[in-house]
Design an enzyme around this catalytic site. Structure first.
Site, PDB file in Angstrom:
ATOM      1  N   ARG A  64       0.803  -1.213   0.000  1.00 18.75           N
ATOM      2  CA  ARG A  64       0.000   0.000   0.000  1.00 18.75           C
ATOM      3  C   ARG A  64       0.842   1.272   0.000  1.00 18.75           C
ATOM      4  O   ARG A  64       0.658   2.143  -0.834  1.00 18.75           O
ATOM      5  CB  ARG A  64      -0.859   0.051   1.267  1.00 18.75           C
ATOM      6  CG  ARG A  64      -2.318  -0.075   1.047  1.00 18.75           C
ATOM      7  CD  ARG A  64      -2.963  -0.458   2.364  1.00 18.75           C
ATOM      8  NE  ARG A  64      -2.199  -1.524   2.976  1.00 18.75           N
ATOM      9  CZ  ARG A  64      -2.253  -2.772   2.567  1.00 18.75           C
ATOM     10  NH1 ARG A  64      -3.028  -3.097   1.565  1.00 18.75           N
ATOM     11  NH2 ARG A  64      -1.523  -3.705   3.131  1.00 18.75           N
ATOM     12  N   THR A  65       1.754   1.343   0.930  1.00 23.38           N
ATOM     13  CA  THR A  65       2.456   2.614   1.114  1.00 23.38           C
ATOM     14  C   THR A  65       3.297   2.969  -0.107  1.00 23.38           C
ATOM     15  O   THR A  65       3.253   4.091  -0.606  1.00 23.38           O
ATOM     16  CB  THR A  65       3.330   2.549   2.384  1.00 23.38           C
ATOM     17  OG1 THR A  65       2.514   2.125   3.465  1.00 23.38           O
ATOM     18  CG2 THR A  65       3.923   3.883   2.706  1.00 23.38           C
TER      19      THR A  65
ATOM     20  N   HIS B 276       4.961   6.054  11.563  1.00 28.12           N
ATOM     21  CA  HIS B 276       4.495   5.959  10.182  1.00 28.12           C
ATOM     22  C   HIS B 276       3.527   7.139  10.015  1.00 28.12           C
ATOM     23  O   HIS B 276       2.320   6.966   9.941  1.00 28.12           O
ATOM     24  CB  HIS B 276       3.784   4.608   9.989  1.00 28.12           C
ATOM     25  CG  HIS B 276       3.428   4.285   8.577  1.00 28.12           C
ATOM     26  ND1 HIS B 276       3.751   5.095   7.516  1.00 28.12           N
ATOM     27  CD2 HIS B 276       2.768   3.229   8.043  1.00 28.12           C
ATOM     28  CE1 HIS B 276       3.302   4.543   6.401  1.00 28.12           C
ATOM     29  NE2 HIS B 276       2.701   3.415   6.693  1.00 28.12           N
TER      30      HIS B 276
ATOM     31  N   LYS C 276      25.554  -4.596  -0.844  1.00 22.13           N
ATOM     32  CA  LYS C 276      27.024  -4.537  -0.847  1.00 22.13           C
ATOM     33  C   LYS C 276      27.546  -3.930   0.447  1.00 22.13           C
ATOM     34  O   LYS C 276      28.734  -3.704   0.597  1.00 22.13           O
ATOM     35  CB  LYS C 276      27.500  -3.691  -2.037  1.00 22.13           C
ATOM     36  CG  LYS C 276      27.087  -4.240  -3.377  1.00 22.13           C
ATOM     37  CD  LYS C 276      27.477  -3.280  -4.492  1.00 22.13           C
ATOM     38  CE  LYS C 276      26.802  -3.658  -5.799  1.00 22.13           C
ATOM     39  NZ  LYS C 276      26.755  -2.526  -6.729  1.00 22.13           N
TER      40      LYS C 276
ATOM     41  N   ARG D 233      11.168   3.630   3.831  1.00 19.81           N
ATOM     42  CA  ARG D 233      10.707   2.649   4.830  1.00 19.81           C
ATOM     43  C   ARG D 233      11.913   1.779   5.174  1.00 19.81           C
ATOM     44  O   ARG D 233      12.646   1.330   4.289  1.00 19.81           O
ATOM     45  CB  ARG D 233       9.594   1.778   4.282  1.00 19.81           C
ATOM     46  CG  ARG D 233       9.360   0.582   5.209  1.00 19.81           C
ATOM     47  CD  ARG D 233       8.082  -0.118   4.970  1.00 19.81           C
ATOM     48  NE  ARG D 233       6.945   0.735   5.298  1.00 19.81           N
ATOM     49  CZ  ARG D 233       5.713   0.270   5.418  1.00 19.81           C
ATOM     50  NH1 ARG D 233       5.462  -0.993   5.242  1.00 19.81           N
ATOM     51  NH2 ARG D 233       4.719   1.087   5.703  1.00 19.81           N
TER      52      ARG D 233
END
Lengths: 150, 305
Positions: free
Chosen positions: B53-54, B131, B82, B103
């Site tokens: 969703r986000t 959030h 890496k 995120r």
């Protein structure tokens, strides 16, 4: 009246006074002064009018950084730091817990970015006594018993 | 109110007036498409953790405003594999994009990313911490479906211990004179520091285990998933999963106007039979991510003042 000194005077350097006896060695530990080559005198259980018993640390040829003074404030908020020049006290600093604590304590949240990536820690002080801080990164609130000095 | 170059990291940093202003702009975004507003702008979406969703909602919001999107959806395809630090990644992204949505599984990562970047950074979830855009779309949804934010009786149900959405929503709603009902098994109740804060502010609340004890009082019921990934011990998770299951049997015990919200994804805490009732607003809630994120992108890029 001249007082007899239990710990000999230093010509230049720093004297940390009014330490609670039981944390004198803790202060030595957090200051990480073992590598210093000048004279370091540590005395504890000295008689004190104000405190009953106290500790004192004298470090020759060293001035404390702000971080070091702040570290002392966290565990000994009533300590005084005296700057000595030519056997005279040139400056007397009353330690104080800053509003923002930078670098010197570790976040207790293992999932905080500061414990996983090289980043200086930063905490805002919510309460001074007892100490309560909030991590500026992960927002974890830490009480005195969770606080670990770096 | 000037949001240009502002980082959106934590809901704790927004005043009531600022939140209301963002909701107002989100409302305008919903009414007017603005297809060329961010024509010359690039959004970087750095997703170190999976999200449907986000990420899609940020991407769609940016593209609907005429902007472009670059980024990655899992760290496996980036230099992170890496061993690149977040700090270095942000320094690099700074050269390629005008705004970043990040995120990351570690708490505090968005704040560090914002410090490394000279461009605005939007926190799209940092571990169990914050959030903020979810909270803003939750507020926007409540405002739309209830017609107001003030004086509501709000039930929060499920994993209140680990659920970041309920923590942030509680903080945000505290500006609007709410009454809270925290409904959860004792081990998953709201953390003490949030309850202490409410006590200090004089906001009425109660903690319950039984939804039916308070369900008739509620204007909004915010349901959350018991999140497997947040449990340190899988045995603990097994104990609590499926503890609340809302189905048609709930309907006689709620107000006609109760709205049921959920940040999604759901597992089995809301039966699909509820979806068709007047109470379900969770899909509308997810859709509200678009106007809210459009508003935030336009605001931090200084295209709307």
């Amino acid at each position: 009246m001249k007082k007899e000194l239990t710990v000999s005077a230093i010509r230049n350097g720093t004297v940390i006074d009014h330490l609670p006896s039981n944390i004198t060695f803790k202060v030595v530990e957090i200051l990480d002064i073992s590598g210093i080559e000048s004279i370091i005198s540590v005395a504890t259980n000295l008689a004190s009018k104000k405190m009953g018993k106290k500790g004192i640390i004298k470090i020759g040829n060293k001035s404390l950084t702000k971080d070091e003074v702040d570290k002392i404030a966290l565990i000994a908020p009533d300590a005084t730091v005296n700057i000595i020049k030519d056997y005279e006290v040139r400056e007397k600093i009353k330690v104080a817990i800053p509003k923002i604590i930078m670098r010197i304590i570790k976040c207790s949240n293992p999932n905080c970015i500061t414990n996983n990536e090289k980043a200086a820690t930063k905490f805002s002080v919510l309460m001074k006594n007892p100490l309560k801080v909030k991590c500026s990164y992960c927002e974890r609130i830490m009480e005195e018993e969770d606080i670990v000095i770096l | 109110m000037d949001f240009k170059n502002r980082d959106i990291i934590s809901i704790n940093e927004f005043s009531k007036q600022e939140l209301l202003y963002i909701l107002k702009i989100a409302g305008l975004m919903e009414k007017k498409p603005n297809p060329n507003l961010l024509n010359d702008k690039i959004l970087a979406t750095l997703f170190y953790e999976p999200s449907t969703r986000t990420r899609l909602s940020f991407t769609s919001s940016m593209e609907q405003l005429g902007g472009k999107v670059i980024g990655f959806a899992s760290p496996g395809v980036s230099s992170v594999k890496k061993g690149e630090t977040l700090w270095d990644t942000m320094k690099m992204v700074d050269c390629y994009a005008d705004v970043t949505a990040i995120r990351h599984p570690l708490e505090g990562s968005a704040r560090l990313a914002a410090e490394a970047s000279s461009k605005p950074v939007i926190n799209a979830g940092d571990g169990a911490n914050q959030h903020p855009t979810q909270t803003m779309l939750d507020l926007f949804t409540i405002q739309k479906v209830k017609g107001k934010l003030e004086n509501l009786h709000i039930g929060l149900l499920g994993d209140l211990k680990y659920g970041r959405t309920v923590h942030s929503l509680t903080v945000a709603l505290s500006h609007f004179n709410p009454t809270f009902y925290f409904i959860a098994p004792e081990a998953l109740q709201m953390p003490k520091n949030y309850l202490d804060e409410l006590r200090e502010e004089g906001i009425p609340f109660s903690t319950e285990q039984d939804l039916l004890k308070v369900s008739k009082k509620l204007d909004v019921l915010y349901v959350t998933r018991i999140q497997k990934e947040r449990f340190p011990d899988p045995v603990e998770y097994e104990k609590y999963k499926g503890v609340y299951k809302l189905d048609m049997g709930l309907l006689p015990h709620i107000k006609k106007e109760l709205k049921i919200m959920h940040p999604l994804p759901r597992v089995d805490e809301i039966d699909t039979s509820i979806d068709e009732t007047r109470h379900a607003v969770y899909f509308e809630q997810a859709a509200n991510g678009i106007p809210v994120r459009k508003a935030l992108l336009a605001l931090v890029l200084g295209k709307i003042k």
